[in-house]
Enzyme design. Structure first.
Site, PDB file in Angstrom:
ATOM      1  N   VAL A  68      32.591  38.494  38.412  1.00  0.00           N
ATOM      2  CA  VAL A  68      32.408  39.830  38.987  1.00  0.00           C
ATOM      3  C   VAL A  68      33.592  40.688  38.583  1.00  0.00           C
ATOM      4  O   VAL A  68      34.743  40.337  38.841  1.00  0.00           O
ATOM      5  CB  VAL A  68      32.298  39.771  40.525  1.00  0.00           C
ATOM      6  CG1 VAL A  68      32.236  41.193  41.104  1.00  0.00           C
ATOM      7  CG2 VAL A  68      31.068  38.984  40.950  1.00  0.00           C
ATOM      8  N   ALA A 113      38.951  41.536  39.243  1.00  0.00           N
ATOM      9  CA  ALA A 113      37.811  40.700  38.875  1.00  0.00           C
ATOM     10  C   ALA A 113      37.996  39.326  39.492  1.00  0.00           C
ATOM     11  O   ALA A 113      39.065  39.001  40.015  1.00  0.00           O
ATOM     12  CB  ALA A 113      37.684  40.589  37.355  1.00  0.00           C
ATOM     13  N   LYS A 114      36.966  38.523  39.452  1.00  0.00           N
ATOM     14  CA  LYS A 114      37.063  37.134  39.908  1.00  0.00           C
ATOM     15  C   LYS A 114      35.913  36.358  39.291  1.00  0.00           C
ATOM     16  O   LYS A 114      34.844  36.919  39.005  1.00  0.00           O
ATOM     17  CB  LYS A 114      36.993  37.041  41.437  1.00  0.00           C
ATOM     18  CG  LYS A 114      37.711  35.839  42.001  1.00  0.00           C
ATOM     19  CD  LYS A 114      39.218  36.017  41.935  1.00  0.00           C
ATOM     20  CE  LYS A 114      39.955  34.863  42.588  1.00  0.00           C
ATOM     21  NZ  LYS A 114      41.404  35.094  42.621  1.00  0.00           N
ATOM     22  N   GLY A 115      36.130  35.066  39.112  1.00  0.00           N
ATOM     23  CA  GLY A 115      35.089  34.213  38.585  1.00  0.00           C
ATOM     24  C   GLY A 115      35.001  32.915  39.357  1.00  0.00           C
ATOM     25  O   GLY A 115      35.915  32.557  40.112  1.00  0.00           O
ATOM     26  N   ASP A 154      42.725  29.719  39.571  1.00  0.00           N
ATOM     27  CA  ASP A 154      42.492  29.884  41.008  1.00  0.00           C
ATOM     28  C   ASP A 154      42.230  28.489  41.560  1.00  0.00           C
ATOM     29  O   ASP A 154      42.601  27.487  40.931  1.00  0.00           O
ATOM     30  CB  ASP A 154      41.321  30.842  41.256  1.00  0.00           C
ATOM     31  CG  ASP A 154      41.253  31.324  42.704  1.00  0.00           C
ATOM     32  OD1 ASP A 154      40.452  30.770  43.476  1.00  0.00           O
ATOM     33  OD2 ASP A 154      42.014  32.243  43.074  1.00  0.00           O
TER      34      ASP A 154
END
Length: 424
Positions: A68, A113-115, A154
């Site tokens: 995202v 953002a992040k995944g 992460d």
């Protein structure tokens, strides 16, 4: 099969809704216009991918992955990749938005953002994780890029996975592109100071908060919930500044020593026992709830989301909470915490030391020049202290808690940038 949102976990808020409840309060204080409000609350891009991976036994398993991009108004988007069996889209959306506000609070030219990939890396071999990481990279090759979207480690990922991602991305470009990802091993262009950066930022935030509260670190006690990378570094650096750490916890349980835990010893024990404190003789086992509600001056939740909720917020005894994790305090606990007069240094400020040094890594990669550890820590400490002071001044100006003040600072910066760029 179409994506289906998982059923909500009992007593656990939807993380995106939790983020938006704080966003809405800050937007109202700022008087944000409708156009800017709609742009800032909505993710720019949401990608869902299916990743077929050949397992060690020869079978093919399909994993679901997400990326995202919440915003690229301030610059290329930035955010970690999470490998966990509990990953779901709204969590990734919330984490991406938090990254936007985190970068804005510390005045870094990144969007958020992040995944994430739905998997259990603890049950997978190194080869399976490598093939999964490379498949994810190829699937998102049009999203990632040093000037577009820059991943980082992460939960469940680290330098190893970032090295694989960088290598796979570089293969598709026909050259080494080390600035496509941060959190890499030092030999591949990683930055000195990155491993301890988030925990160090927590320490700097705690010291700044103690100063405005008139607390003497050498006369203060603390409990650290979560003893992974962030929590252990925060505990170590706080202890070095005289704070007595009475309690720590990890996935194996919580541990308490009324006379103070020897943090160096606890870290050494953890490192020698597969990253777990189970069996550690330097403290007595207690429950995680007892740790969170213990009689300490400083509480550092540094593990996962929603550990402080409406269920236990009224039992918190700490005078100061510094959030090392993302979203450790649910929105339904905010009012209770505020009414108790507890200062909270929120996640989007307190744990932004990690993205700050990640930015330094990206800058060094672009320059082709390495900075010394002293340069990295001096610059990151200055940025964190300046950010704290700005958020604290904003909280005093608007008479709002530090969490809302941090959102005000972040949203105002992104909103102003959006308008200067001309909007749509």
């Amino acid at each position: 099969m179409a994506y289906k949102e998982p059923a909500p976990i009992k007593d656990k808020e939807n993380p995106f809704e939790s983020m938006m409840s704080r966003f809405n309060i800050a937007a109202e204080v700022l008087g944000l216009d409708d156009e800017t409000y709609e742009v800032l609350k909505s993710p720019t891009r949401q990608v869902i991918v299916n990743l077929p991976v050949t397992m060690d036994d020869g079978s093919v398993k399909v994993f679901e992955g997400f990326r995202v991009v919440h915003s690229n108004i301030l610059g290329p988007s930035k955010g970690g990749i999470r490998y966990d069996k509990g990953v779901f889209l709204d969590e990734v959306k919330a984490l991406a938005a938090w990254m936007t506000w985190k970068c804005a609070v510390v005045d870094i030219p990144y969007g958020g953002a992040k995944g994430g990939i739905v998997c259990d890396p603890t049950t997978m071999s190194a080869g399976e994780i490598e093939r999964l990481t490379r498949a994810y990279t190829v699937a998102l090759i049009d999203t990632f890029g040093p000037d577009q979207d820059i991943p980082a480690p992460d939960m469940g990922t680290g330098p190893r996975e970032m090295a694989w991602l960088m290598d796979e991305y570089s293969k598709t470009k026909g050259m080494t592109v080390n600035s496509v990802v941060t959190g890499k091993p030092l030999v591949l262009g990683g930055s000195l100071g990155r491993v301890e950066a988030t925990g160090r930022g927590v320490m700097v935030s705690a010291m700044a908060a103690m100063e405005v509260l008139g607390m003497d670190p050498t006369q203060s006690t603390a409990a650290v919930q979560g003893f992974g990378n962030v929590g252990s570094w925060a505990a170590k650096l706080l202890a070095e500044r005289g704070v007595k750490i009475l309690g720590v916890s990890d996935v194996s349980g919580a541990y308490w020593n009324e006379n103070g835990i020897n943090i160096e010893e606890a870290i050494a024990y953890k490192n020698a026992h597969n990253g777990r404190l189970e069996g550690y003789a330097g403290a007595e086992p207690i429950s995680n709830d007892e740790l969170l509600t213990s009689a300490v001056d400083l509480l550092v939740p540094a593990a996962v989301e929603d550990v402080i909720t409406a269920r236990n917020a009224d039992q918190i005894q700490a005078k100061l909470i510094v959030e090392g994790a993302n979203g450790p305090t649910s929105a339904n606990a905010d009012k209770i915490i505020n009414e108790k007069g507890i200062m909270v240094v929120p996640d989007i400020l307190a744990n932004s030391g990690g993205v700050t040094v990640s930015y330094f890594e990206w800058v060094q990669n672009r320059l082709g020049y390495k900075w010394s550890l002293d340069m990295v820590t001096e610059r990151s400490d200055r940025i964190m202290t300046e950010a704290f002071n700005k958020v604290y001044a904003t909280s005093q100006k608007y008479n709002v808690p530090m969490r809302i003040a941090a959102y005000i600072v972040a949203i105002d910066k992104v909103a102003q940038t959006y308008k200067f760029r001309g909007g749509f």
